[in-house]
Structure formats: C-alpha cells, structure tokens
Design a protein around this motif. Structure first.
Motif, PDB file in Angstrom:
ATOM      1  N   LEU A  42       0.833  -1.205   0.000  1.00  0.00           N
ATOM      2  CA  LEU A  42       0.000   0.000   0.000  1.00  0.00           C
ATOM      3  C   LEU A  42       0.869   1.257   0.000  1.00  0.00           C
ATOM      4  O   LEU A  42       0.605   2.201  -0.745  1.00  0.00           O
ATOM      5  CB  LEU A  42      -0.942  -0.001   1.210  1.00  0.00           C
ATOM      6  N   ALA A  43       1.924   1.266   0.794  1.00  0.00           N
ATOM      7  CA  ALA A  43       2.829   2.419   0.842  1.00  0.00           C
ATOM      8  C   ALA A  43       3.451   2.669  -0.524  1.00  0.00           C
ATOM      9  O   ALA A  43       3.494   3.803  -1.002  1.00  0.00           O
ATOM     10  CB  ALA A  43       3.911   2.200   1.899  1.00  0.00           C
ATOM     11  N   ALA A  44       3.912   1.613  -1.179  1.00  0.00           N
ATOM     12  CA  ALA A  44       4.518   1.752  -2.507  1.00  0.00           C
ATOM     13  C   ALA A  44       3.490   2.265  -3.519  1.00  0.00           C
ATOM     14  O   ALA A  44       3.794   3.111  -4.364  1.00  0.00           O
ATOM     15  CB  ALA A  44       5.101   0.417  -2.957  1.00  0.00           C
ATOM     16  N   GLU A  45       2.263   1.760  -3.410  1.00  0.00           N
ATOM     17  CA  GLU A  45       1.179   2.190  -4.302  1.00  0.00           C
ATOM     18  C   GLU A  45       0.880   3.679  -4.091  1.00  0.00           C
ATOM     19  O   GLU A  45       0.679   4.425  -5.056  1.00  0.00           O
ATOM     20  CB  GLU A  45      -0.057   1.343  -3.993  1.00  0.00           C
ATOM     21  N   LEU A  46       0.882   4.117  -2.839  1.00  0.00           N
ATOM     22  CA  LEU A  46       0.643   5.536  -2.544  1.00  0.00           C
ATOM     23  C   LEU A  46       1.749   6.412  -3.125  1.00  0.00           C
ATOM     24  O   LEU A  46       1.464   7.451  -3.731  1.00  0.00           O
ATOM     25  CB  LEU A  46       0.549   5.749  -1.033  1.00  0.00           C
ATOM     26  N   ILE A  47       2.982   6.009  -2.966  1.00  0.00           N
ATOM     27  CA  ILE A  47       4.099   6.794  -3.501  1.00  0.00           C
ATOM     28  C   ILE A  47       4.030   6.857  -5.020  1.00  0.00           C
ATOM     29  O   ILE A  47       4.201   7.923  -5.623  1.00  0.00           O
ATOM     30  CB  ILE A  47       5.455   6.214  -3.040  1.00  0.00           C
ATOM     31  N   ARG A  48       3.751   5.730  -5.657  1.00  0.00           N
ATOM     32  CA  ARG A  48       3.614   5.702  -7.124  1.00  0.00           C
ATOM     33  C   ARG A  48       2.527   6.664  -7.581  1.00  0.00           C
ATOM     34  O   ARG A  48       2.709   7.444  -8.514  1.00  0.00           O
ATOM     35  CB  ARG A  48       3.263   4.280  -7.583  1.00  0.00           C
ATOM     36  N   THR A  49       1.385   6.597  -6.921  1.00  0.00           N
ATOM     37  CA  THR A  49       0.251   7.438  -7.301  1.00  0.00           C
ATOM     38  C   THR A  49       0.559   8.910  -7.039  1.00  0.00           C
ATOM     39  O   THR A  49       0.216   9.777  -7.854  1.00  0.00           O
ATOM     40  CB  THR A  49      -1.007   6.992  -6.532  1.00  0.00           C
ATOM     41  N   PHE A  50       1.236   9.203  -5.942  1.00  0.00           N
ATOM     42  CA  PHE A  50       1.653  10.574  -5.648  1.00  0.00           C
ATOM     43  C   PHE A  50       2.573  11.090  -6.749  1.00  0.00           C
ATOM     44  O   PHE A  50       2.404  12.196  -7.254  1.00  0.00           O
ATOM     45  CB  PHE A  50       2.357  10.630  -4.283  1.00  0.00           C
ATOM     46  N   ARG A  51       3.524  10.286  -7.142  1.00  0.00           N
ATOM     47  CA  ARG A  51       4.485  10.695  -8.175  1.00  0.00           C
ATOM     48  C   ARG A  51       3.834  10.838  -9.547  1.00  0.00           C
ATOM     49  O   ARG A  51       4.361  11.506 -10.423  1.00  0.00           O
ATOM     50  CB  ARG A  51       5.641   9.709  -8.231  1.00  0.00           C
ATOM     51  N   GLN A  52       2.671  10.199  -9.743  1.00  0.00           N
ATOM     52  CA  GLN A  52       1.947  10.312 -11.004  1.00  0.00           C
ATOM     53  C   GLN A  52       1.032  11.535 -11.024  1.00  0.00           C
ATOM     54  O   GLN A  52       0.299  11.739 -11.983  1.00  0.00           O
ATOM     55  CB  GLN A  52       1.128   9.041 -11.262  1.00  0.00           C
ATOM     56  N   GLY A  53       1.074  12.328  -9.949  1.00  0.00           N
ATOM     57  CA  GLY A  53       0.347  13.589  -9.981  1.00  0.00           C
ATOM     58  C   GLY A  53      -0.745  13.773  -8.954  1.00  0.00           C
ATOM     59  O   GLY A  53      -1.347  14.835  -8.892  1.00  0.00           O
ATOM     60  N   ALA A  54      -1.041  12.761  -8.157  1.00  0.00           N
ATOM     61  CA  ALA A  54      -2.060  12.905  -7.108  1.00  0.00           C
ATOM     62  C   ALA A  54      -1.393  13.525  -5.893  1.00  0.00           C
ATOM     63  O   ALA A  54      -0.966  12.836  -4.983  1.00  0.00           O
ATOM     64  CB  ALA A  54      -2.671  11.548  -6.763  1.00  0.00           C
ATOM     65  N   THR A  55      -1.285  14.847  -5.900  1.00  0.00           N
ATOM     66  CA  THR A  55      -0.478  15.520  -4.882  1.00  0.00           C
ATOM     67  C   THR A  55      -1.294  16.207  -3.794  1.00  0.00           C
ATOM     68  O   THR A  55      -0.752  16.972  -3.012  1.00  0.00           O
ATOM     69  CB  THR A  55       0.462  16.546  -5.538  1.00  0.00           C
ATOM     70  N   ASN A  56      -2.595  15.929  -3.742  1.00  0.00           N
ATOM     71  CA  ASN A  56      -3.355  16.412  -2.591  1.00  0.00           C
ATOM     72  C   ASN A  56      -4.064  15.220  -1.953  1.00  0.00           C
ATOM     73  O   ASN A  56      -4.254  14.176  -2.575  1.00  0.00           O
ATOM     74  CB  ASN A  56      -4.324  17.552  -2.949  1.00  0.00           C
ATOM     75  N   GLU A  57      -4.414  15.378  -0.706  1.00  0.00           N
ATOM     76  CA  GLU A  57      -4.922  14.277   0.110  1.00  0.00           C
ATOM     77  C   GLU A  57      -6.166  13.617  -0.478  1.00  0.00           C
ATOM     78  O   GLU A  57      -6.241  12.392  -0.570  1.00  0.00           O
ATOM     79  CB  GLU A  57      -5.214  14.816   1.514  1.00  0.00           C
ATOM     80  N   VAL A  58      -7.118  14.413  -0.882  1.00  0.00           N
ATOM     81  CA  VAL A  58      -8.375  13.873  -1.403  1.00  0.00           C
ATOM     82  C   VAL A  58      -8.139  13.119  -2.708  1.00  0.00           C
ATOM     83  O   VAL A  58      -8.623  11.995  -2.886  1.00  0.00           O
ATOM     84  CB  VAL A  58      -9.421  14.998  -1.598  1.00  0.00           C
ATOM     85  N   ASP A  59      -7.397  13.705  -3.620  1.00  0.00           N
ATOM     86  CA  ASP A  59      -7.120  13.072  -4.908  1.00  0.00           C
ATOM     87  C   ASP A  59      -6.356  11.759  -4.724  1.00  0.00           C
ATOM     88  O   ASP A  59      -6.677  10.757  -5.341  1.00  0.00           O
ATOM     89  CB  ASP A  59      -6.341  14.022  -5.809  1.00  0.00           C
ATOM     90  N   LEU A  60      -5.377  11.773  -3.849  1.00  0.00           N
ATOM     91  CA  LEU A  60      -4.589  10.568  -3.595  1.00  0.00           C
ATOM     92  C   LEU A  60      -5.471   9.455  -3.030  1.00  0.00           C
ATOM     93  O   LEU A  60      -5.450   8.327  -3.518  1.00  0.00           O
ATOM     94  CB  LEU A  60      -3.451  10.896  -2.622  1.00  0.00           C
ATOM     95  N   TRP A  61      -6.280   9.778  -2.041  1.00  0.00           N
ATOM     96  CA  TRP A  61      -7.176   8.785  -1.438  1.00  0.00           C
ATOM     97  C   TRP A  61      -8.167   8.247  -2.479  1.00  0.00           C
ATOM     98  O   TRP A  61      -8.384   7.039  -2.576  1.00  0.00           O
ATOM     99  CB  TRP A  61      -7.916   9.403  -0.254  1.00  0.00           C
ATOM    100  N   GLN A  62      -8.747   9.147  -3.278  1.00  0.00           N
ATOM    101  CA  GLN A  62      -9.730   8.720  -4.276  1.00  0.00           C
ATOM    102  C   GLN A  62      -9.100   7.818  -5.333  1.00  0.00           C
ATOM    103  O   GLN A  62      -9.695   6.814  -5.722  1.00  0.00           O
ATOM    104  CB  GLN A  62     -10.382   9.930  -4.943  1.00  0.00           C
ATOM    105  N   ARG A  63      -7.914   8.159  -5.816  1.00  0.00           N
ATOM    106  CA  ARG A  63      -7.267   7.331  -6.836  1.00  0.00           C
ATOM    107  C   ARG A  63      -6.930   5.948  -6.311  1.00  0.00           C
ATOM    108  O   ARG A  63      -7.130   4.948  -7.004  1.00  0.00           O
ATOM    109  CB  ARG A  63      -6.004   8.008  -7.357  1.00  0.00           C
ATOM    110  N   ILE A  64      -6.436   5.871  -5.089  1.00  0.00           N
ATOM    111  CA  ILE A  64      -6.094   4.573  -4.514  1.00  0.00           C
ATOM    112  C   ILE A  64      -7.359   3.759  -4.277  1.00  0.00           C
ATOM    113  O   ILE A  64      -7.404   2.563  -4.567  1.00  0.00           O
ATOM    114  CB  ILE A  64      -5.294   4.736  -3.203  1.00  0.00           C
ATOM    115  N   SER A  65      -8.405   4.391  -3.781  1.00  0.00           N
ATOM    116  CA  SER A  65      -9.671   3.694  -3.547  1.00  0.00           C
ATOM    117  C   SER A  65     -10.270   3.209  -4.860  1.00  0.00           C
ATOM    118  O   SER A  65     -10.763   2.082  -4.951  1.00  0.00           O
ATOM    119  CB  SER A  65     -10.661   4.609  -2.826  1.00  0.00           C
ATOM    120  N   LYS A  66     -10.213   4.054  -5.894  1.00  0.00           N
ATOM    121  CA  LYS A  66     -10.736   3.691  -7.209  1.00  0.00           C
ATOM    122  C   LYS A  66      -9.941   2.527  -7.795  1.00  0.00           C
ATOM    123  O   LYS A  66     -10.514   1.586  -8.353  1.00  0.00           O
ATOM    124  CB  LYS A  66     -10.669   4.902  -8.143  1.00  0.00           C
TER     125      LYS A  66
END
Length: 84
Positions: A42-66
């Motif tokens: 999960l941590a690696a997935e969060l970092i990957r998603t953050f680096r792909q442009g999900a740089t705010n809390e809501v967007d990051l949470w939504q992308r990972i949940s989706k």
C-alpha cells in the motif's frame, strides 16, 4: 513508519500528507501492524500514485480507492466467469 525509505524523496509536508492517507486506508482496509507485506504494498502504491500527480490528500485517497475497486472488480469478474 511505512515511508522511512522515502525520506528525502518527498518534502516533509508531502510525507505527512501521504502518511495520513496511508493511515486512513489502513483503517478502512483493517490492515493491522502485523500485515507488513500488505502495508508495504500500500505504501509503494501511494508513492507511485503521488508521483503520477495525485499531490493532494483527497485526490490521492480517491485514486487509490478507485484502483482497489477496479482490482477487486476484476478479481470478482474472473471468479464468476468460470462458473457460466
């Protein structure tokens, strides 16, 4: 801390934000401290998603949940396809 390997790659503010999302997702997914492999994934997935442009809390949470819903849907669809 699940993100100790990423210190220096993210600003302290970004790291705190990613940690908050991680904590929230662990609670939602009921990942205990002993579920180390799942937490690291999960941590690696969060970092990957953050680096792909999900740089705010809501967007990051939504992308990972989706992403999780999509993965779960694929798994469920594969499981039911064989029973037709």
């Amino acid at each position: 801390m699940a993100f100790s390997g990423y210190i220096g790659m993210l600003t302290p503010t970004d790291l705190q934000m990613v940690q908050r999302v991680f904590d929230q997702l662990c609670k939602e997914r009921r990942l205990a401290q002993r579920d180390r492999e799942q937490r690291e994934d999960l941590a690696a997935e969060l970092i990957r998603t953050f680096r792909q442009g999900a740089t705010n809390e809501v967007d990051l949470w939504q992308r990972i949940s989706k992403l999780r819903r999509a993965q779960t849907g694929v798994t469920q669809a594969a499981g039911t396809a064989g029973g037709c």
